[in-house]
Design an enzyme around this catalytic site. Sequence first.
Site, short mmCIF file in Angstrom:
data_model
loop_
_atom_site.label_atom_id
_atom_site.label_comp_id
_atom_site.label_asym_id
_atom_site.label_seq_id
_atom_site.Cartn_x
_atom_site.Cartn_y
_atom_site.Cartn_z
N ASP A 1 0.85 -1.20 0.00
CA ASP A 1 0.00 0.00 0.00
C ASP A 1 0.89 1.25 0.00
OD1 ASP A 1 -2.29 1.54 0.26
OD2 ASP A 1 -2.23 1.46 2.44
N GLU B 1 2.54 4.98 -4.03
CA GLU B 1 2.52 5.91 -5.18
C GLU B 1 3.87 6.61 -5.37
OE1 GLU B 1 0.05 5.70 -2.87
OE2 GLU B 1 -1.21 4.53 -4.23
N ASP C 1 -8.75 3.89 -1.81
CA ASP C 1 -9.66 4.40 -0.79
C ASP C 1 -10.94 5.02 -1.37
OD1 ASP C 1 -7.74 3.60 0.98
OD2 ASP C 1 -6.79 5.56 1.07
C1 GLC Z 1 -4.47 3.37 3.02
C2 GLC Z 1 -5.04 2.16 2.30
C3 GLC Z 1 -6.08 1.51 3.17
C4 GLC Z 1 -5.46 1.13 4.51
C5 GLC Z 1 -4.86 2.35 5.19
C6 GLC Z 1 -4.10 2.01 6.45
O1 GLC Z 1 -5.42 4.36 3.17
O2 GLC Z 1 -5.53 2.50 1.04
O3 GLC Z 1 -6.61 0.39 2.52
O4 GLC Z 1 -6.43 0.57 5.33
O5 GLC Z 1 -3.96 3.00 4.29
O6 GLC Z 1 -3.08 1.13 6.19
#
Ligand code: GLC
Length: 760
Positions: A372, A375, A451
Amino acid sequence: MIRKTDYGYCAEGKKAYLHIQFFSDSIVRFAYTKNNILPESTPAVIGQSKNIEALVDGNYIKTQNLKIKIDSEDLKVSVFDSEDNLLSRDLSVDIDNIKVEKELLWEKGFYGLGEKYGWINKKGTQTENYNSDVLGAHPLHNPTIKEYHTSIPFYIGLDKDKAYGIYFDNSYRTYFDFGKEKDKVVQFSADGGHIDYYFIYDKKVSEIVKGYSEITGTMPLPRKEFLGFQQCRWSYMNREELMEIAKRMRKENIPCDVLYLDIDYMENYKVFTVDSEKFNEFKEMVKELKEMGFKIVVIIDPGVKKEKGYYVYEEGLKNDYYIKDSDGLVYVGEVWPGAAVFPDFLRSEVRKWWGELHKGLLEDGVEGIWNDMNEPSDFSTESKVVPEDIVHVDDEGRERKHAEIHNMYGMLEAIATYEGLRELQPNKRPFVLTRGTFAGTQRYAAHWTGDNTSLWEHMESSMPMFMNLGLSGYTFIGSDVGGFAEDSNGELLARWTQLGAFTPLFRNHSMKGTINQEPWCFGEEVLDNTRKYIKLRYKFITYLYNLMRESSKEGHPVMRPLFYHYQGDERTYNINDQFLFGENIMICPIVRPGMDARMVYLPEGDWYDYWTGEKIEGGRYIIKEAAIDTLPIFIKAGAIIPQDEVVEYIGQKENTKLDLHYYVGDNGEYTLYFDDGRTFDYEKGIYSEIKLNVEENDGKITVKSEVLKDEYKIPELVLHIHGIEEFKSIDVDNGNTPVEKGDVISIDICKPEFKVVIEK
Ligand code: GLC
């Protein structure tokens, strides 16, 4: 003017060179440079150019399927098909500003570009590619926001009898305009790099997607277990909470295969650590969950906490593995752990190190990795991503600015993870889930659309997003079912679960601080509804796995816009709220609150209502009633659809029997694929494939089968026949038996047994 070179052909214009390479008779690369050197491709490209003997004739260069005219001064190209129909014509090629303008000719729709908010057809719109932490940068997704977590600079132009794809192989920020700024002009450009693009032509859009996957690769066949239902939450905070979720799934009789640990399982958000207070005896817990049929996936973000003595941070520092600022100092940004540094995944040495760091987690029994914030997200900047002037160093020791690498950073992390897992467990198919992607990332990781918010609008907009991702080579996709940010509600969760059951990645996930949204959180009715659709998903596992297999070979997506198979029908070009799940199943979710009916467009031919068995003539809109427990599903006449026995988790029982449903009305053909679902043994030929043909003619049914490969056990097959008024006989591989409704006939056409059931 056009000369042969060792890599293909080259045309020299007044100010630049145009390098031409053929990847087939219908796929051609056009790369412009100021010097006489073919530019380097991005890591997205894995296709190999072919030594195709093209015919050079003055300003023309011809293959079997394409005729290309090159303007001798400014190197503009026009492309024709073999019958001299104009497919594409440049209006300008601006090498200094890295911009191409093409005439908008006959295209009725433009599609692709990966994950973008908005309607499926991009005609008349503009967009940009720059990987972004969308929720971090903007409070809410909407169509005015152009930057998402992915950058896939690929689009398709479509008409009834022809289509083309353009893949712009450029990793900088890229811009696309489909007749918005200037009527009748399509433009694409970039902030840096070269004009370097691939033109893919075919009459059929499905062949364009296949051609694109010949350039950028296909998804590897995933572990079957990861096609099951997945439950996530930011976060299940400790062992007790996670075990509670697992037990409740089983108690409520909700099939579930995968549970996730979000960032709170770590010690102070330090990657490759586990908080042993919150998750005591982690390994033992994972084992216990495994015995209950759950696979554990943990999150690993790229940001490494800057903390003296923390082994990952120190190792990377010692070996000079982090990206640096323009003064040559290690760049320090900010993510969940606070001050953080970022590995330079551009270098193979760094990727290898990162891959090896997973050893401990795998030894603890973790089965998949979730990448995650890649980017890469950075809370310390206004853009919420790492700044463009940060410096990477490649394998040749060359410095490369982040502006060039940015869009590929997530993919490079996914490569590190995928290859690391493969190295550590060579005969187990890795499961990697990534948020940041670039063209070609499908080769390494599944993708979820980041998200979203618990809004009906976000559920609705996920459909065109999925279809465009599919057209952009991405098959293993899904969104946070129920919505991530803000509180979900029972009706929304019920409807979103219906849609999620037909997305390849089926994961319920929600944000910290919102109310819980596991299937049981909104009362009995919602629980019953979500259970019904999670169970339905498990009936379609073999069907989905077969589609995944097809995609891994040829790139065809699982979630397809209607025009994928009905290109001749212009009405399909703007359908956003229904999709084909493979060729023969139409899914029509309800995406508004309080709605208990909707319009459904059924393309030409006959269709069956999955729930009632009613046969409906297509080529028109119909109204379909859909109470809260009904997802409208239609099956195309002639389809053969496998249906599995529902289990608590995939692999719980050995599949000894498989039901196949044939819907009469057209000749059915279907190839079934079986393997162990977990290892790479299929690459050594350890799998089975059976081709079935079923025909119905005036009450007489003919079934033919051909075992194409027989290296993995084939379950007993039971063919159910739907939709015949009157039966006369059944003809199985040349033996003829009279039948009546309700008959069950065992026939010996393949191992171990094959039965036909004539449905009443
Ligand atoms: C980001 C991710 C989400 C995750 C969060 C905490 O917002 O997209 O899926 O729960 O980080 O790790």
